[in-house]
Design an enzyme around this catalytic site. Sequence first.
Site, short mmCIF file in Angstrom:
data_model
loop_
_atom_site.label_atom_id
_atom_site.label_comp_id
_atom_site.label_asym_id
_atom_site.label_seq_id
_atom_site.Cartn_x
_atom_site.Cartn_y
_atom_site.Cartn_z
N LYS A 76 -6.73 -26.37 27.72
CA LYS A 76 -6.34 -27.83 28.33
C LYS A 76 -6.91 -27.75 29.41
O LYS A 76 -6.60 -27.02 30.51
CB LYS A 76 -4.82 -27.97 28.04
CG LYS A 76 -4.55 -29.44 28.58
CD LYS A 76 -3.02 -29.51 28.23
CE LYS A 76 -2.58 -31.01 28.66
NZ LYS A 76 -0.92 -31.43 28.43
N SER A 151 0.50 -35.43 25.99
CA SER A 151 -0.81 -35.23 26.60
C SER A 151 -1.75 -34.51 26.11
O SER A 151 -3.02 -34.45 26.38
CB SER A 151 -0.58 -35.22 28.14
OG SER A 151 0.02 -34.03 28.16
N SER A 175 4.74 -32.94 25.23
CA SER A 175 3.11 -33.19 25.47
C SER A 175 2.38 -31.88 24.67
O SER A 175 1.31 -32.10 24.30
CB SER A 175 2.54 -33.05 26.75
OG SER A 175 2.65 -34.06 27.48
#
Lengths: 490, 502
Positions: A76, A151, A175
Amino acid sequence: MSHATLKQLSDGLAAGKFSSVEVTQNFINKINNLNKSLNCFISVDEARSLTQARTADALRAAGRAQPLTGVPIAQKDIFCAQGWLTTCGSKMLSNFVSPYDAHVIERFNQTGAVNLGKTNMDEFAMGSSNETSFYGPVRNPWDRERVPGGSSGGSAAAVAARMAPAATGTDTGGSIRQPAALTGICGLKPTYGVVSRYGMIAFASSLDQGGPMAHTAEDMALMLNVMAGFDARDSTSLQRAATDYTADLARPLAGLRIGLPREFFAQGVSADVAKAVEAAIAEYKKLGCSVVDVNLPNMGLSVPVYYVLAPAEASSNLSRFDGVRYGYRARDYTNLTDLYQKTRAEGFGAEVKRRILIGTYVLSHGYYDAYYIRAQKLRRLIAQDFTNAFKQCDVMMGPTTPSTAFKLGEKSGDPVQMYLSDIYTIAVNLAGLPGMSIPCGFDGAGLPVGLQIIGDYFSEARMLNVAHRYQQVTDWHMRTPKDIGEGVSA
Amino acid sequence: MKWEVVIGLETHAQLSTASKIFSGASTAFGAEPNTQACAVDLALPGVLPVLNKGAVERAIRFGLAVDANINRRSVFARKNYFYPDLPKGYQISQYELPVVEGGSIKIHVGEMEKTVRLTRAHLEEDAGKSLHEDFQGSTGIDLNRAGTPLLEIVSEPDMRSAAEAVAYAKKLHALVRWIDICDGNMQEGSFRCDANVSVRPEGSDKLGTRCEIKNLNSFRFLEQAINFEVRRQIEIIEDGGKIVQETRLYDPDKGETRSMRSKEDAHDYRYFPDPDLLPLEVTEPLISETKENLPELPDQRQQRYVSELGLSHNEATALTANRDIGDYFESVALSSLKSGESLGNADFKLCANWVINDIAAKMNEEENLPSWAFRVSSDTVGRIILRIREGAINARTGKNLLARFWEEGRRNSEGRGNYIHGGAPDETDEIIREEGLGQVSDAGAIEKIVDEVLAANAQQVADYQAGKEKAFNSLVGQAMKATKGKANPQQVNEILKRKLAQ
């Protein structure tokens, strides 16, 4: 090869069926084919990844391979990685090449895993649909008109589309779990303090936690073995004896008490989601588990509490992005205040600004007690609810999200609707507990449904075991979306 | 109307840790800009603070030294504001729960003793430096100082004059150096004061509106700034005006304070507990260990010098100006013992006299000499005093030896990075022997010299006998000169008196 699990890749590498360079190249090709349409990756650096793959092959040849040596993993873009553009999904960091490695990146590097690239995400992890990214929305591989969740949407969609065998995510209010649910993969948010936050760009420090996203519980266990562990550079990192999260995967579930929080099955949850979750629970009963209803009376407060505390911390955490030392700086400014104002006005997107404003407001003189202090008190009550409920059960289960993946643009105009998509995940962060989502079926439109498993503090090994046994008797986790191209099985 | 001045001080003492309060970067002063700022100090994305235990131990040491409460649990908070030399956009400080609360400092102004109460002392990080003058048209930022550990010591508004404020600041300055938590270097900013000043009609118990004067980095400026500010406030009120609460800066060139920002412009710092740091837990073993390692404190030592060693209050004060001078004095006393003599029999008065009037005076003559860098060792000084006490040499010879060794020590150390003592105990004895400096105590020999002096100075003898006391001193001087200063002066006195009386 690209439909293989992490475990299968690990075994194949160990057996010499293929090399890390081959595996890595295979996934890079997949990324090259699909990224244009799915937008999962912000940065791919083929040369850099292949160099790591060659090093991994050399390590293996030298007999120094560990389980994840040579396995490619997507990271990420919230994790700082030395020499990599690290944007956190924001224009503010659109030129920031990190000079150092996050703890998590360091751990993967040490074990010889390959960094496959940096995945797209909501800007500064603020969002539940991946639509707030400066780099554009990620599309859900199951239906490209729909969001992958957020997210960690880039990571989730990349794994779902087999562009990466596994990825890292971070979870502040859901997330990891929400996008895992919406894309039909597994995601685990560990107990707060299990994975070091060093080098993980902070959103809300008291809630943020990194974790694995993969196809199976077993793969997540392999990743958590690398990611978890004490780090002196994070004062909230916990010093505990090392755990082998794969050791207990096969343990029988007979006698396991599953708590069903009534609040998770009340109004708001869609019929298809409820049906899939209930079917999963029926499957668990077949595995010898018992079911008990539990109560989390203050759970209804978790969304408002979260939207006081998380923005408060964020408003302060994001103050460092001022255009003075690194990152985006406005082109024209007349004085210091102008530099700050223009840089931050131009560098941050609307959702980030909204949260900075909320956070600044709730911390300001005269409002602090009414908002921040009260929210902290409620946070303790919410945590206490879980502690009480865990007296009656070993794990809790329920839906990860109220509905399956929604359409792009469907909620982006209504922040409250967007915030409510995390209604089942947020309380877990407020309590600091571990939470997981695993695929448990599909809705009428063929969209995946996630089953949320919540454990007591530090019960990740048990939760992984609970998920693994389910995955031995179901195959939801191995379903693939259409139109993601051919994969070679290991 | 008569006015009463009310002063409270906030003092920032830089703690003497080798690394910063939340990072591993060095705190050494004077490095090239931005060479001592690591990822944490630069506030790169993703970095986190880790508390330096050394800073905590120093704060506890301070708390114990001023008899304050050590909070078993204290909390680091974020003080949020934007400034280029504040990389994170917030300063980590302690707000609602400081590590040290309460305590007091005793001060002396003239004959008066006074106790100044302390409100609190808390840990925080320093900001970097903005360099406005080094670059034309732009400002440079040096983050070497960012993250340097500070102990902010806040007093109650207990001081009633600039003199009291200076006495307090000096006492505090001596204390932090004494307990080794701060180097006290005011030029480098290691010890700086903010003064909160207000005035009120004498007899009133309501506090007037205060102004805060920032960043006073010398005792002289502290005194001047307060005196100016007091005059300014009184003038405004007597002219029918009102004091506006504000932050002011002292301009030493103009000798005045001027407004920096008013209360209306004050920031809303939006303090909240720093979620990156756990509450600071201070354990009982850490407190008791720190207590055990705490040196004898200046007030305790002063009292011991008076009650046990028989020194005067002034002598005891002079010998506790810093820890080094007192340690030196005690070591001199030990070295001045005759063989078989116990420490209780030392001539503490004599030793104190030497250390205060000769050693301390010589230390003060040299600028920038560290308080521990004595040019002559305490062993050597003790040996000189021992020889005086034994009567082997007289005091004047002793002082001459000290001056000679001191100068030698100064020359030895010139242009070097270290300090080398002049003289040595055995060298003292060698010189006495080789140069024949031994005191002449042979009564016959002295009588002979006195007879010669009297014969050669008939006029002075006549003057003395006519009542001019001064003439006596002149005759003593002549006799001493005739023995090259080696005669026992007491004997010279006695013999001279006896002969003149005949």
